[in-house]
Design an enzyme around this catalytic site. Structure first.
Site, PDB file in Angstrom:
ATOM      1  N   HIS A 135     -36.011   2.841  -6.028  1.00  0.00           N
ATOM      2  CA  HIS A 135     -35.839   3.535  -4.744  1.00  0.00           C
ATOM      3  C   HIS A 135     -36.621   2.831  -3.639  1.00  0.00           C
ATOM      4  O   HIS A 135     -36.093   2.605  -2.537  1.00  0.00           O
ATOM      5  CB  HIS A 135     -36.318   4.983  -4.894  1.00  0.00           C
ATOM      6  N   GLU A 136     -37.872   2.452  -3.918  1.00  0.00           N
ATOM      7  CA  GLU A 136     -38.700   1.815  -2.898  1.00  0.00           C
ATOM      8  C   GLU A 136     -38.210   0.397  -2.573  1.00  0.00           C
ATOM      9  O   GLU A 136     -38.187  -0.011  -1.407  1.00  0.00           O
ATOM     10  CB  GLU A 136     -40.163   1.785  -3.347  1.00  0.00           C
ATOM     11  N   HIS A 139     -35.339   0.544  -0.190  1.00  0.00           N
ATOM     12  CA  HIS A 139     -35.703   0.709   1.228  1.00  0.00           C
ATOM     13  C   HIS A 139     -35.924  -0.660   1.880  1.00  0.00           C
ATOM     14  O   HIS A 139     -35.510  -0.891   3.022  1.00  0.00           O
ATOM     15  CB  HIS A 139     -36.996   1.528   1.350  1.00  0.00           C
ATOM     16  N   GLU A 198     -32.878   8.043   2.740  1.00  0.00           N
ATOM     17  CA  GLU A 198     -33.364   8.459   1.432  1.00  0.00           C
ATOM     18  C   GLU A 198     -32.224   8.542   0.418  1.00  0.00           C
ATOM     19  O   GLU A 198     -32.359   8.104  -0.728  1.00  0.00           O
ATOM     20  CB  GLU A 198     -34.072   9.817   1.540  1.00  0.00           C
TER      21      GLU A 198
END
Length: 264
Positions: A135-136, A139, A198
């Site tokens: 997920h990070e 980004h 997100e």
């Protein structure tokens, strides 16, 4: 005349700043160069790392490094194989575990990722940690920080145009209009934009962790644990993140197609 010129400038910026997000193909507006974003974020990151207390838990630190490097490697393989090799030079991957009870992790542009020890209490395997780090990393790959900066720039330009339009009105009208505009921009643009990021990072993260050889099904159980650990919930329309229920539901919908396409 000023109003027409401002609208023209905004239109020109939107035309020249368009880009596409890898893996999703979503069109995005990037008004700031990668170099500007990376330079600023690197300074902030260095300042943070100087003041942060790194974890002394050798096992968990090694786990963060191991999983992070695997996902970063899978990400770079994807970029190379899809004609995006130039993007790789923007990343100098770094994965740190910091001593803090907070259940959180964050990513700075350029691949600087920090995980807090508090979050590791919910992680029971490399697969679950891959959910977080995927997920990070997503980004960073999607350049969400750049996009948010660009969105804020447009918001400021919009406020200037509004001021010009109401320049002949009373001060009270201008004040009320500006207040309404600010609230509208926050709840109508900024927060939904953050929630979109997100959700996109969730989706991209699932793909990246799958390409790295991790089990994406663990995303459901991990976010269920995250939901159970959270306290009072902020209403979704006022939050920068989607609700736990929506996040889990979206992940469950995406999993079959992702596993069929990206699982080794």
């Amino acid at each position: 005349m000023k109003k027409e010129l401002s609208v023209y400038v905004l239109s020109l910026l939107m035309l020249t700043g368009c880009s596409s997000v890898p893996l999703t193909g979503r069109k995005q507006l990037l008004l700031v160069s990668d170099q500007e974003v990376l330079s600023s974020s690197l300074t902030q990151y260095k300042d943070y790392i100087k003041s942060a207390q790194k974890s002394t838990n050798a096992t968990q630190t090694a786990m963060v490094l191991r999983v992070g490097k695997n996902i970063a490697a899978a990400t770079e393989r994807y970029l190379r194989s899809n004609g995006l090799s130039d993007e790789i030079k923007e990343f100098a991957w770094e994965f740190n575990l910091v001593k803090s009870d907070e259940i959180n992790a964050f990513c700075m542009p350029g691949g600087k990722i920090v995980v807090y020890e508090g979050l590791m209490k919910l992680v029971s395997s490399d697969d679950e940690l891959a959910v977080v780090l995927g997920h990070e990393v997503a980004h960073a790959v999607a350049k969400h920080s750049n996009e948010r900066i660009s969105q804020q720039m447009l918001t400021q330009y919009g406020a200037q145009i509004l001021g010009q339009t109401l320049s002949q009105k009373s001060e009270m009208v201008q004040t009320i209009a500006s207040t309404v505009y600010g609230v509208g921009a926050q709840y109508g643009v900024t927060l939904p934009f953050s929630r979109k990021h997100e959700t996109e990072a969730d989706y991209m993260g699932l793909i990246l962790m799958t390409m790295a050889g991790y089990n994406p099904d663990k995303a459901v159980t991990f976010w269920q644990k995250m939901s159970a650990s959270s306290g009072g919930k902020v209403p979704e329309f006022m939050s920068t993140h989607p609700s736990d229920a929506r996040r889990i539901n979206d992940i469950q919908k995406e999993l079959p197609a992702i596993k069929a396409k990206y699982r080794k």
